[in-house]
Design a protein around this motif. Structure first.
Motif, PDB file in Angstrom:
ATOM      1  N   ARG A 139      10.966   6.821  10.436  1.00 17.84           N
ATOM      2  CA  ARG A 139      12.362   6.403  10.585  1.00 17.84           C
ATOM      3  C   ARG A 139      12.539   4.939  10.196  1.00 17.84           C
ATOM      4  NH1 ARG A 139      14.762   8.392  16.030  1.00 17.84           N
ATOM      5  NH2 ARG A 139      16.619   7.472  15.111  1.00 17.84           N
ATOM      6  N   CYS A 140      11.522   4.104  10.455  1.00 18.55           N
ATOM      7  CA  CYS A 140      11.593   2.693  10.043  1.00 18.55           C
ATOM      8  C   CYS A 140      11.405   2.555   8.538  1.00 18.55           C
ATOM      9  CB  CYS A 140      10.527   1.872  10.762  1.00 18.55           C
ATOM     10  SG  CYS A 140      10.824   1.628  12.522  1.00 18.55           S
ATOM     11  N   HIS A 141      10.579   3.439   7.970  1.00 19.98           N
ATOM     12  CA  HIS A 141      10.273   3.392   6.535  1.00 19.98           C
ATOM     13  C   HIS A 141      10.462   4.796   5.955  1.00 19.98           C
ATOM     14  CE1 HIS A 141       8.537  -0.546   7.259  1.00 19.98           C
ATOM     15  NE2 HIS A 141       7.813  -0.027   8.216  1.00 19.98           N
ATOM     16  N   PRO A 142      11.732   5.238   5.781  1.00 16.79           N
ATOM     17  CA  PRO A 142      11.983   6.619   5.356  1.00 16.79           C
ATOM     18  C   PRO A 142      11.516   6.934   3.941  1.00 16.79           C
ATOM     19  CG  PRO A 142      14.038   5.383   5.437  1.00 16.79           C
ATOM     20  CD  PRO A 142      12.962   4.498   6.008  1.00 16.79           C
ATOM     21  N   ASP A 143      11.569   5.979   3.033  1.00 14.80           N
ATOM     22  CA  ASP A 143      11.185   6.249   1.646  1.00 14.80           C
ATOM     23  C   ASP A 143      10.584   5.001   1.009  1.00 14.80           C
ATOM     24  OD1 ASP A 143      10.913   7.576  -0.783  1.00 14.80           O
ATOM     25  OD2 ASP A 143      12.951   7.098  -1.418  1.00 14.80           O
ATOM     26  N   PRO A 144       9.391   4.590   1.476  1.00 15.55           N
ATOM     27  CA  PRO A 144       8.806   3.362   0.916  1.00 15.55           C
ATOM     28  C   PRO A 144       8.434   3.537  -0.552  1.00 15.55           C
ATOM     29  CG  PRO A 144       7.217   4.478   2.324  1.00 15.55           C
ATOM     30  CD  PRO A 144       8.520   5.221   2.458  1.00 15.55           C
ATOM     31  N   GLN A 145       8.650   2.498  -1.304  1.00 12.00           N
ATOM     32  CA  GLN A 145       8.322   2.500  -2.727  1.00 12.00           C
ATOM     33  C   GLN A 145       6.986   1.783  -2.927  1.00 12.00           C
ATOM     34  OE1 GLN A 145      10.373   4.221  -4.902  1.00 12.00           O
ATOM     35  NE2 GLN A 145      11.244   4.767  -2.912  1.00 12.00           N
ATOM     36  N   PRO A 146       6.268   2.113  -3.986  1.00 10.05           N
ATOM     37  CA  PRO A 146       4.974   1.448  -4.230  1.00 10.05           C
ATOM     38  C   PRO A 146       5.117  -0.070  -4.240  1.00 10.05           C
ATOM     39  CG  PRO A 146       5.237   3.307  -5.693  1.00 10.05           C
ATOM     40  CD  PRO A 146       6.556   3.135  -4.978  1.00 10.05           C
ATOM     41  N   GLY A 147       4.273  -0.718  -3.466  1.00  7.22           N
ATOM     42  CA  GLY A 147       4.277  -2.176  -3.377  1.00  7.22           C
ATOM     43  C   GLY A 147       5.149  -2.726  -2.267  1.00  7.22           C
ATOM     44  N   GLU A 148       6.054  -1.895  -1.714  1.00  8.09           N
ATOM     45  CA  GLU A 148       6.913  -2.345  -0.617  1.00  8.09           C
ATOM     46  C   GLU A 148       6.063  -2.570   0.624  1.00  8.09           C
ATOM     47  OE1 GLU A 148      10.369  -0.381   2.171  1.00  8.09           O
ATOM     48  OE2 GLU A 148      10.231   0.269   0.091  1.00  8.09           O
ATOM     49  N   ARG A 149       6.326  -3.677   1.322  1.00 10.05           N
ATOM     50  CA  ARG A 149       5.539  -3.983   2.521  1.00 10.05           C
ATOM     51  C   ARG A 149       6.053  -3.153   3.688  1.00 10.05           C
ATOM     52  NH1 ARG A 149       2.044  -7.775   1.995  1.00 10.05           N
ATOM     53  NH2 ARG A 149       1.987  -8.458   4.152  1.00 10.05           N
ATOM     54  N   VAL A 150       5.146  -2.434   4.330  1.00 13.29           N
ATOM     55  CA  VAL A 150       5.482  -1.613   5.484  1.00 13.29           C
ATOM     56  C   VAL A 150       4.654  -2.090   6.677  1.00 13.29           C
ATOM     57  CG1 VAL A 150       6.116   0.413   4.114  1.00 13.29           C
ATOM     58  CG2 VAL A 150       3.769   0.166   4.902  1.00 13.29           C
ATOM     59  N   THR A 151       5.178  -1.867   7.865  1.00 16.92           N
ATOM     60  CA  THR A 151       4.456  -2.213   9.081  1.00 16.92           C
ATOM     61  C   THR A 151       3.907  -0.936   9.685  1.00 16.92           C
ATOM     62  OG1 THR A 151       5.865  -4.113   9.469  1.00 16.92           O
ATOM     63  CG2 THR A 151       4.607  -3.298  11.354  1.00 16.92           C
ATOM     64  N   ALA A 152       2.600  -0.891   9.827  1.00 13.29           N
ATOM     65  CA  ALA A 152       1.935   0.279  10.390  1.00 13.29           C
ATOM     66  C   ALA A 152       2.133   0.324  11.891  1.00 13.29           C
ATOM     67  CB  ALA A 152       0.442   0.217  10.061  1.00 13.29           C
ATOM     68  N   LEU A 153       1.830   1.477  12.488  1.00 12.89           N
ATOM     69  CA  LEU A 153       1.970   1.628  13.934  1.00 12.89           C
ATOM     70  C   LEU A 153       1.129   0.624  14.702  1.00 12.89           C
ATOM     71  CD1 LEU A 153       1.913   5.514  14.301  1.00 12.89           C
ATOM     72  CD2 LEU A 153       3.900   3.987  14.129  1.00 12.89           C
ATOM     73  N   CYS A 154      -0.013   0.218  14.129  1.00 15.65           N
ATOM     74  CA  CYS A 154      -0.894  -0.730  14.808  1.00 15.65           C
ATOM     75  C   CYS A 154      -0.420  -2.173  14.665  1.00 15.65           C
ATOM     76  CB  CYS A 154      -2.322  -0.597  14.274  1.00 15.65           C
ATOM     77  SG  CYS A 154      -2.505  -1.179  12.582  1.00 15.65           S
ATOM     78  N   GLY A 155       0.629  -2.394  13.870  1.00 11.99           N
ATOM     79  CA  GLY A 155       1.167  -3.735  13.684  1.00 11.99           C
ATOM     80  C   GLY A 155       0.747  -4.406  12.394  1.00 11.99           C
ATOM     81  N   ALA A 156      -0.205  -3.814  11.677  1.00 13.42           N
ATOM     82  CA  ALA A 156      -0.627  -4.386  10.392  1.00 13.42           C
ATOM     83  C   ALA A 156       0.492  -4.220   9.371  1.00 13.42           C
ATOM     84  CB  ALA A 156      -1.887  -3.686   9.895  1.00 13.42           C
ATOM     85  N   THR A 157       0.743  -5.255   8.597  1.00 13.90           N
ATOM     86  CA  THR A 157       1.739  -5.183   7.530  1.00 13.90           C
ATOM     87  C   THR A 157       0.999  -5.207   6.204  1.00 13.90           C
ATOM     88  OG1 THR A 157       3.348  -6.326   8.914  1.00 13.90           O
ATOM     89  CG2 THR A 157       3.783  -6.282   6.548  1.00 13.90           C
ATOM     90  N   HIS A 158       1.330  -4.262   5.346  1.00 13.83           N
ATOM     91  CA  HIS A 158       0.607  -4.139   4.084  1.00 13.83           C
ATOM     92  C   HIS A 158       1.483  -3.479   3.041  1.00 13.83           C
ATOM     93  CE1 HIS A 158      -0.009   0.225   4.705  1.00 13.83           C
ATOM     94  NE2 HIS A 158       0.067  -0.136   5.966  1.00 13.83           N
ATOM     95  N   PRO A 159       1.171  -3.640   1.749  1.00 13.27           N
ATOM     96  CA  PRO A 159       1.938  -2.963   0.710  1.00 13.27           C
ATOM     97  C   PRO A 159       1.675  -1.457   0.763  1.00 13.27           C
ATOM     98  CG  PRO A 159       0.641  -4.756  -0.226  1.00 13.27           C
ATOM     99  CD  PRO A 159       0.176  -4.552   1.186  1.00 13.27           C
ATOM    100  N   TYR A 160       2.709  -0.683   0.521  1.00 11.46           N
ATOM    101  CA  TYR A 160       2.588   0.780   0.500  1.00 11.46           C
ATOM    102  C   TYR A 160       2.138   1.199  -0.899  1.00 11.46           C
ATOM    103  CZ  TYR A 160       4.028   5.668   0.664  1.00 11.46           C
ATOM    104  OH  TYR A 160       4.054   7.031   0.619  1.00 11.46           O
ATOM    105  N   TRP A 161       1.075   1.950  -0.968  1.00  9.64           N
ATOM    106  CA  TRP A 161       0.574   2.411  -2.266  1.00  9.64           C
ATOM    107  C   TRP A 161       0.475   3.925  -2.323  1.00  9.64           C
ATOM    108  CZ3 TRP A 161       1.505  -0.986  -5.556  1.00  9.64           C
ATOM    109  CH2 TRP A 161       1.305  -2.331  -5.303  1.00  9.64           C
ATOM    110  N   GLY A 162       1.373   4.615  -1.652  1.00  6.48           N
ATOM    111  CA  GLY A 162       1.375   6.071  -1.682  1.00  6.48           C
ATOM    112  C   GLY A 162       0.745   6.651  -0.433  1.00  6.48           C
ATOM    113  N   ARG A 163       1.069   7.895  -0.174  1.00  8.24           N
ATOM    114  CA  ARG A 163       0.560   8.574   1.015  1.00  8.24           C
ATOM    115  C   ARG A 163      -0.832   9.115   0.742  1.00  8.24           C
ATOM    116  NH1 ARG A 163       4.521  12.083   4.368  1.00  8.24           N
ATOM    117  NH2 ARG A 163       3.998  10.729   6.055  1.00  8.24           N
ATOM    118  N   ARG A 164      -1.712   8.893   1.682  1.00 10.92           N
ATOM    119  CA  ARG A 164      -3.080   9.411   1.550  1.00 10.92           C
ATOM    120  C   ARG A 164      -3.224  10.580   2.508  1.00 10.92           C
ATOM    121  NH1 ARG A 164      -5.956   3.582   2.089  1.00 10.92           N
ATOM    122  NH2 ARG A 164      -4.800   2.597   0.427  1.00 10.92           N
TER     123      ARG A 164
END
Length: 66
Positions: A16-41
């Motif tokens: 819900r916070c990141h409904p459609d992240p695009q490659p390279g967009e910075r997202v915040t993970a549940l653990c609090g780490a912020t990182h670029p999104y590079w696709g779903r693994r």
């Protein structure tokens, strides 16, 4: 945790916070780490243990339901 560790670990994030992240967009993970999104693994070799534990909670840290 180094940036290399962040990239290697498969983090979970709130859909819900990141409904459609695009490659390279910075997202915040549940653990609090912020990182670029590079696709779903779907089957990562390494998973973030903190994200794995938090993903099962009824309410996520952001306040959305899990």
């Amino acid at each position: 945790m180094t940036s290399t560790d962040v990239e290697r670990a498969a983090h979970a994030y709130c859909p819900r916070c990141h409904p459609d992240p695009q490659p390279g967009e910075r997202v915040t993970a549940l653990c609090g780490a912020t990182h670029p999104y590079w696709g779903r693994r779907d089957r990562p070799v390494t998973r973030c243990p903190a994200c794995t534990a938090l993903a099962g909670a009824p309410t996520l840290a952001c306040g959305h339901s899990g």
